[in-house]
Design an enzyme around this catalytic site. Structure first.
Site, PDB file in Angstrom:
ATOM      1  N   ASP A  26      44.470  46.250  36.697  1.00 51.60           N
ATOM      2  CA  ASP A  26      43.889  45.510  37.815  1.00 51.60           C
ATOM      3  C   ASP A  26      44.975  45.056  38.795  1.00 51.60           C
ATOM      4  OD1 ASP A  26      41.349  45.738  36.647  1.00 51.60           O
ATOM      5  OD2 ASP A  26      41.665  43.919  35.464  1.00 51.60           O
TER       6      ASP A  26
ATOM      7  N   HIS B  28      38.397  41.640  32.682  1.00 47.34           N
ATOM      8  CA  HIS B  28      38.812  43.015  32.967  1.00 47.34           C
ATOM      9  C   HIS B  28      37.605  43.926  33.161  1.00 47.34           C
ATOM     10  CE1 HIS B  28      41.546  46.366  33.110  1.00 47.34           C
ATOM     11  NE2 HIS B  28      41.091  46.915  31.999  1.00 47.34           N
TER      12      HIS B  28
END
Length: 226
Positions: free
Chosen positions: A62, A89
């Site tokens: 990310d 996530h």
């Protein structure tokens, strides 16, 4: 969430780690990380080997994506951009802290909203680009390697090593949360927390309900393991 390899007792790879290398740093990149980290925690607890400073959910992909998207938008070198990414996530649980980005580049509200959404849905962007024939193994491998190299550097005594990771936390109204961490010889040296956020980043509150549900699924999975 099972494994075809022969592992001890509970049939889950976390059991093997808890029994045979309880002092290891456990870096989990297998999705859904929002559930697999609570799973790992509960397995280690069952074996009396739990240390919250040694179990990491690898969310580095990310951060890599956030850095890349901002760099592309502003014509910068991605290696010189850093955007902390907090929360979880998956989808809306991914909360990039654009206000804390370095360097401090100007980003109007519309592009800010668009790039934040792109970071949250980047996994699906890749799946769609591949016509559902695959995901993003190379970028995931890069992100996993980056996190592990950082952790090994810190274990070997390098100071000032920081990465974001999904860990057991008291930084939000949630048992697990991804925030910037200072890594050290024993794993987590210090949780650097969320810090000051902008009104736009208050979407963290929206992420928590989804995170709590995912965490509960992971914990229940371990409770029901035979």
């Amino acid at each position: 969430m099972t494994c075809s390899a022969p592992v001890p007792q509970c049939g889950h790879p976390d059991c093997a780690c808890a029994q045979h290398c309880p002092e290891a740093r456990i870096c989990v990149i297998s999705n859904p990380v929002n559930s697999t980290i609570p799973m790992a925690t509960e397995v280690f607890k069952k074996h009396g080997a739990y240390d919250p400073n040694k179990i990491f959910g690898v969310t580095t992909l990310d951060i890599v994506r956030a850095n890349t998207f901002i760099a592309e938008l502003k014509g910068l070198d991605p290696a010189r951009v850093n955007v902390p990414v907090t929360g979880g996530h998956a989808g809306k649980t991914i909360v990039p802290l654009m206000s804390q980005r370095t360097p401090k580049v100007d980003l109007p509200q519309d592009p800010l909203t668009a790039v934040a959404g792109r970071i949250q849905e980047a996994g699906m962007e890749v799946v769609k680009a591949k016509a559902a024939a695959g995901s993003a193994p190379l970028s995931m491998a890069y992100a996993g390697a980056r996190f592990v190299f950082s952790l090994v550097d810190a274990m070997n005594g390098k100071e000032g090593v920081g990465e974001c990771s999904f860990v057991k936390s008291r930084e939000a109204d949630c048992a697990y949360f991804s925030t910037p961490l200072l890594l050290g010889k024993k794993g987590i040296e210090k949780n650097l927390g969320i810090g000051k956020i902008s009104p736009f980043e208050e979407m963290i509150a929206e992420a928590i309900a989804e995170l709590k549900a995912s965490i509960e699924k992971g914990e229940e999975f371990v409770k029901n393991m035979k």
